[in-house]
Design a protein around this motif. Sequence first.
Motif, PDB file in Angstrom:
ATOM      1  N   TYR A  90      59.845 111.282  43.355  1.00  0.00           N
ATOM      2  CA  TYR A  90      59.651 111.053  41.926  1.00  0.00           C
ATOM      3  C   TYR A  90      58.211 111.418  41.588  1.00  0.00           C
ATOM      4  N   ARG A  99      62.353 114.320  39.210  1.00  0.00           N
ATOM      5  CA  ARG A  99      62.989 113.824  40.419  1.00  0.00           C
ATOM      6  C   ARG A  99      63.520 115.006  41.202  1.00  0.00           C
ATOM      7  N   ASP A 117      67.772 118.943  44.073  1.00  0.00           N
ATOM      8  CA  ASP A 117      68.539 118.513  42.904  1.00  0.00           C
ATOM      9  C   ASP A 117      67.533 117.954  41.895  1.00  0.00           C
ATOM     10  N   VAL A 119      65.693 116.887  38.375  1.00  0.00           N
ATOM     11  CA  VAL A 119      65.943 116.345  37.043  1.00  0.00           C
ATOM     12  C   VAL A 119      64.586 116.115  36.384  1.00  0.00           C
ATOM     13  N   THR A 121      62.877 114.645  32.874  1.00  0.00           N
ATOM     14  CA  THR A 121      63.154 113.896  31.653  1.00  0.00           C
ATOM     15  C   THR A 121      61.872 113.724  30.849  1.00  0.00           C
ATOM     16  N   VAL A 126      66.721 115.719  28.743  1.00  0.00           N
ATOM     17  CA  VAL A 126      66.959 115.878  30.173  1.00  0.00           C
ATOM     18  C   VAL A 126      67.202 117.349  30.480  1.00  0.00           C
ATOM     19  N   THR A 128      68.043 119.856  34.005  1.00  0.00           N
ATOM     20  CA  THR A 128      68.342 119.853  35.435  1.00  0.00           C
ATOM     21  C   THR A 128      68.342 121.267  35.970  1.00  0.00           C
ATOM     22  N   GLN A 156      70.625 123.276  33.208  1.00  0.00           N
ATOM     23  CA  GLN A 156      71.342 122.639  32.110  1.00  0.00           C
ATOM     24  C   GLN A 156      70.415 121.617  31.462  1.00  0.00           C
ATOM     25  N   GLY A 157      70.649 121.369  30.191  1.00  0.00           N
ATOM     26  CA  GLY A 157      69.809 120.404  29.504  1.00  0.00           C
ATOM     27  C   GLY A 157      70.476 119.795  28.297  1.00  0.00           C
TER      28      GLY A 157
END
Length: 164
Positions: A90, A99, A117, A119, A121, A126, A128, A156-157
């Motif tokens: 993180y 993350r 993976d 992410v 934010t 969000v 990814t 993607q978001g």
Amino acid sequence: MTSKILAGVAALTVLALPAVGDAQSTSRSMASNQPIAFGADSGEQTAERITLRGRAEVTQGQNRIRADAITLYRKASGDPDRVEATGKVYFVTPTQSMRGDRAVYAIGTGEVVVTGDVVLTQGQNVLTGGRLTYNVNTDAATMAGAPRGAAGNRIQGVFYPSSN
């Protein structure tokens, strides 16, 4: 034995941090120029690096990186050079949270590369993907998909417009 390791790591912390006068003379807007602090359940140090394991955390200014394991590499001069984190990683700034599975933070440039993976934010927004490059000094971020051939190699978001 553990107390000797922790005492060595604590002593090394003092050597790794810039002098107070140096910290005050640098630009306060440059997050990568702030002092560095760290903690973990266990750790060890050599001339080249500090290795932290178990709830490992490194903070610099208002930025924080947490992971299962973190290694802080030092230059020949003893100054911190880069931080590598593995496990559940993180990276948190005042405005964003990242993350991933692995992160490398180049202290001199302020660039963080988070892979796996990923992410990102910011508030409710969000994003990814497979690889995030973020600069702590400029807040610039670039997201890429997973490597070719991997399932779901697109970013993607979801973004929520501000209400005025």
